[in-house]
Scaffold this motif. Structure first.
Motif, mmCIF file in Angstrom:
data_model
loop_
_atom_site.group_PDB
_atom_site.id
_atom_site.type_symbol
_atom_site.label_atom_id
_atom_site.label_comp_id
_atom_site.label_asym_id
_atom_site.label_seq_id
_atom_site.Cartn_x
_atom_site.Cartn_y
_atom_site.Cartn_z
ATOM 1 N N ASN A 13 36.387 -40.808 -7.978
ATOM 2 C CA ASN A 13 36.699 -42.202 -8.273
ATOM 3 C C ASN A 13 35.548 -42.823 -9.060
ATOM 4 O O ASN A 13 34.384 -42.682 -8.679
ATOM 5 C CB ASN A 13 36.923 -42.974 -6.970
ATOM 6 N N PRO A 14 35.819 -43.507 -10.174
ATOM 7 C CA PRO A 14 34.733 -44.032 -11.001
ATOM 8 C C PRO A 14 33.895 -45.089 -10.297
ATOM 9 O O PRO A 14 34.341 -45.743 -9.346
ATOM 10 C CB PRO A 14 35.479 -44.644 -12.198
ATOM 11 N N GLY A 15 32.693 -45.274 -10.802
ATOM 12 C CA GLY A 15 31.852 -46.362 -10.335
ATOM 13 C C GLY A 15 32.402 -47.700 -10.812
ATOM 14 O O GLY A 15 33.219 -47.777 -11.732
ATOM 15 N N CYS A 16 31.930 -48.779 -10.180
ATOM 16 C CA CYS A 16 32.462 -50.105 -10.497
ATOM 17 C C CYS A 16 31.981 -50.608 -11.858
ATOM 18 O O CYS A 16 32.799 -51.036 -12.685
ATOM 19 C CB CYS A 16 32.097 -51.086 -9.389
ATOM 20 N N PHE A 17 30.672 -50.560 -12.123
ATOM 21 C CA PHE A 17 30.187 -50.945 -13.447
ATOM 22 C C PHE A 17 30.835 -50.092 -14.546
ATOM 23 O O PHE A 17 31.309 -50.635 -15.555
ATOM 24 C CB PHE A 17 28.664 -50.811 -13.526
ATOM 25 N N PRO A 18 30.851 -48.764 -14.405
ATOM 26 C CA PRO A 18 31.478 -47.947 -15.446
ATOM 27 C C PRO A 18 32.930 -48.315 -15.716
ATOM 28 O O PRO A 18 33.379 -48.274 -16.872
ATOM 29 C CB PRO A 18 31.354 -46.522 -14.895
ATOM 30 N N THR A 19 33.686 -48.688 -14.679
ATOM 31 C CA THR A 19 35.094 -49.034 -14.886
ATOM 32 C C THR A 19 35.239 -50.188 -15.863
ATOM 33 O O THR A 19 36.062 -50.137 -16.794
ATOM 34 C CB THR A 19 35.770 -49.369 -13.545
ATOM 35 N N THR A 20 34.444 -51.246 -15.693
ATOM 36 C CA THR A 20 34.563 -52.388 -16.607
ATOM 37 C C THR A 20 34.202 -51.985 -18.027
ATOM 38 O O THR A 20 34.873 -52.374 -18.992
ATOM 39 C CB THR A 20 33.634 -53.544 -16.184
ATOM 40 N N ILE A 21 33.142 -51.211 -18.177
ATOM 41 C CA ILE A 21 32.646 -50.849 -19.509
ATOM 42 C C ILE A 21 33.584 -49.865 -20.194
ATOM 43 O O ILE A 21 33.899 -50.006 -21.386
ATOM 44 C CB ILE A 21 31.218 -50.286 -19.380
ATOM 45 N N GLU A 22 34.051 -48.870 -19.458
ATOM 46 C CA GLU A 22 34.931 -47.857 -20.048
ATOM 47 C C GLU A 22 36.265 -48.451 -20.480
ATOM 48 O O GLU A 22 36.764 -48.166 -21.586
ATOM 49 C CB GLU A 22 35.121 -46.719 -19.043
ATOM 50 N N THR A 47 22.267 -52.792 -18.533
ATOM 51 C CA THR A 47 21.441 -53.604 -17.644
ATOM 52 C C THR A 47 22.332 -54.322 -16.630
ATOM 53 O O THR A 47 23.132 -55.186 -17.008
ATOM 54 C CB THR A 47 20.636 -54.650 -18.440
ATOM 55 N N PRO A 48 22.220 -53.964 -15.350
ATOM 56 C CA PRO A 48 22.992 -54.661 -14.317
ATOM 57 C C PRO A 48 22.222 -55.865 -13.771
ATOM 58 O O PRO A 48 20.989 -55.900 -13.790
ATOM 59 C CB PRO A 48 23.148 -53.585 -13.237
ATOM 60 N N HIS A 62 24.305 -45.494 -12.810
ATOM 61 C CA HIS A 62 25.603 -45.460 -13.481
ATOM 62 C C HIS A 62 25.494 -45.139 -14.966
ATOM 63 O O HIS A 62 26.515 -44.868 -15.615
ATOM 64 C CB HIS A 62 26.330 -46.796 -13.292
ATOM 65 N N THR A 63 24.285 -45.160 -15.509
ATOM 66 C CA THR A 63 24.109 -44.924 -16.944
ATOM 67 C C THR A 63 24.662 -43.576 -17.393
ATOM 68 O O THR A 63 25.423 -43.511 -18.375
ATOM 69 C CB THR A 63 22.633 -45.061 -17.341
ATOM 70 N N PRO A 64 24.320 -42.457 -16.742
ATOM 71 C CA PRO A 64 24.852 -41.175 -17.232
ATOM 72 C C PRO A 64 26.363 -41.066 -17.089
ATOM 73 O O PRO A 64 27.022 -40.420 -17.914
ATOM 74 C CB PRO A 64 24.135 -40.130 -16.365
ATOM 75 N N GLU A 65 26.937 -41.689 -16.072
ATOM 76 C CA GLU A 65 28.400 -41.695 -15.931
ATOM 77 C C GLU A 65 29.048 -42.455 -17.087
ATOM 78 O O GLU A 65 30.037 -41.988 -17.678
ATOM 79 C CB GLU A 65 28.785 -42.347 -14.596
ATOM 80 N N ILE A 66 28.487 -43.617 -17.418
ATOM 81 C CA ILE A 66 29.007 -44.409 -18.531
ATOM 82 C C ILE A 66 28.923 -43.609 -19.822
ATOM 83 O O ILE A 66 29.905 -43.508 -20.579
ATOM 84 C CB ILE A 66 28.235 -45.733 -18.655
ATOM 85 N N GLU A 67 27.768 -43.024 -20.091
ATOM 86 C CA GLU A 67 27.579 -42.307 -21.353
ATOM 87 C C GLU A 67 28.456 -41.069 -21.431
ATOM 88 O O GLU A 67 29.021 -40.758 -22.500
ATOM 89 C CB GLU A 67 26.107 -41.939 -21.524
ATOM 90 N N GLU A 68 28.608 -40.346 -20.334
ATOM 91 C CA GLU A 68 29.448 -39.142 -20.357
ATOM 92 C C GLU A 68 30.912 -39.493 -20.619
ATOM 93 O O GLU A 68 31.582 -38.855 -21.436
ATOM 94 C CB GLU A 68 29.326 -38.380 -19.039
ATOM 95 N N ARG A 124 31.184 -37.288 -10.096
ATOM 96 C CA ARG A 124 31.345 -38.084 -11.320
ATOM 97 C C ARG A 124 30.668 -37.459 -12.541
ATOM 98 O O ARG A 124 31.093 -37.699 -13.666
ATOM 99 C CB ARG A 124 30.794 -39.500 -11.105
ATOM 100 N N LEU A 125 29.605 -36.699 -12.323
ATOM 101 C CA LEU A 125 28.863 -36.105 -13.433
ATOM 102 C C LEU A 125 29.176 -34.620 -13.526
ATOM 103 O O LEU A 125 29.173 -33.915 -12.511
ATOM 104 C CB LEU A 125 27.360 -36.309 -13.247
ATOM 105 N N SER A 126 29.405 -34.134 -14.729
ATOM 106 C CA SER A 126 29.713 -32.718 -14.903
ATOM 107 C C SER A 126 28.459 -31.854 -14.893
ATOM 108 O O SER A 126 28.527 -30.662 -14.570
ATOM 109 C CB SER A 126 30.485 -32.500 -16.212
#
Length: 344
Positions: free
Chosen positions: A145-154, A230-231, A209-215, A101-103
């Motif tokens: 496959n994306p994380g669950c929290f990131p999917t909602t936010i993205e 914040t989860p 999941h923070t770095p995945e969301i931000e990237e 998930r992270l580059s």
């Protein structure tokens, strides 16, 4: 029929994959793997599969050998070597964990405490958010496959970021998840007496999941995005709801923003924009691959509030993985995923 294998089949995500794939019209689940239950029928672990499948858990190598598409539903750090074997043997690999998930290897080491074991493989992987990367997914054999929290936010923020409508340094993501997001292994936080009749945040300011969301948000914005994420853990089995607060660059009209979202997602079968005045709810996405989004302004009309909700086990994990598989194989994107939430 395309032969499917699931490595990590006895975890919650693996079991959900199996449940959905057994009803898929164009694939056959041919092999399962589980370190903890080698030699046992999957129906001995989950009784819902009794008389539905007689598959026996075997080794990961056997799954790779027998199958055309391999899903790895494993904790971080365990998928890279399996993915290498799959890709070397011209198989498709869809990783449900965090390994691809992270580059940045440095960020992966900072947040997950491990280095890449197959660094050359990472340039071949694609982040599997279909609504963002569909054309890339079509050409790829290795999906993160994306994380669950990131999917909602993205999904909640993509139209605003793609159209450069919000400030990038003041985004607050307040997310709540059912306990299945923590996996099948028992922890003190998910022990019934600790979780029932309570509600609290966890890993405040330091969730992986923070770095995945931000990237991913930075990719959407073509600029650096910072979030406060914040989860929280809800006393329910499944579902995620994210309430996202962002500041517009200019004065906004909610009706125009709503139309923007409707237009942006008009060809996406699983993203549903609610009419203005309605509020997205976990109830309406439970047991589906849908994302429901509602749009709001605060009383001063100087802050956009996006509410985005999914089933963390389906659109947040197994369903999105099947959606990615459908895209790669040229199937209808909705095959095996025409699911409707229970009315109550």
């Amino acid at each position: 029929m395309v032969k499917i294998g699931i490595i990590g089949a006895t975890g919650y995500v693996g079991a959900e994959l199996l449940r959905l794939l057994l009803s898929h019209p164009k694939v056959e689940v041919a092999a399962l793997s589980s370190v903890s239950f080698v030699g046992q029928e999957i129906s001995n672990v989950y009784k819902n599969f009794l008389n539905k499948t007689d598959l026996i858990c075997e080794s990961a190598d056997e799954v790779v050998k027998k199958c055309d598409v391999i899903f790895t539903a494993l904790p971080h750090g365990l998928s890279e070597d399996i993915a290498k074997k799959a890709i070397d043997n011209k198989k498709i690999c869809i990783d449900m964990g965090a390994d691809f998930r992270l580059s940045s290897e440095d960020e992966y080491e900072e947040w997950y405490g491990k280095k890449f074991t197959q660094p050359a493989l990472h340039s071949k992987s694609v982040y599997g958010l279909p609504e963002l990367n569909k054309e890339k997914i079509k050409q790829c054999s290795l999906i993160a496959n994306p994380g669950c929290f990131p999917t909602t936010i993205e999904l909640g923020l993509m139209p605003l970021l793609k159209n450069s409508l919000i400030k990038l340094d003041n985004i607050i993501c307040d997310s709540k998840s059912g306990t299945t997001g923590a996996g099948r292994g028992l922890t003190i936080n998910t022990h019934f007496p600790e979780e029932n009749e309570t509600f609290a945040p966890y890993k405040v300011g330091a969730h992986r999941h923070t770095p995945e969301i931000e990237e991913t948000l930075s990719t959407m914005a073509n600029d650096k995005v910072n979030v406060t994420f914040t989860p929280h853990l809800l006393p329910i089995n499944r579902g995620i709801l994210s309430t996202i607060y962002c500041s517009p660059k200019n004065k906004v009209n909610l009706e125009e923003i709503h139309k923007l979202y409707l237009d942006f997602y008009k060809d996406e079968p699983f993203v549903n924009i609610l009419p203005l005045g309605e509020i997205a709810s976990i109830k309406n996405v439970r047991l589906t691959n849908d994302c429901f989004i509602s749009l709001h302004l605060n009383h001063r009309q100087d802050q956009i509030i996006v509410v985005s909700t999914i089933d963390n086990m389906i659109k947040g994990a197994a369903g999105q993985a099947i959606q990615n598989m459908n895209i790669i194989l040229g199937f209808n994107e909705t095959d095996g995923l025409n699911l409707i939430a229970p009315a109550f």
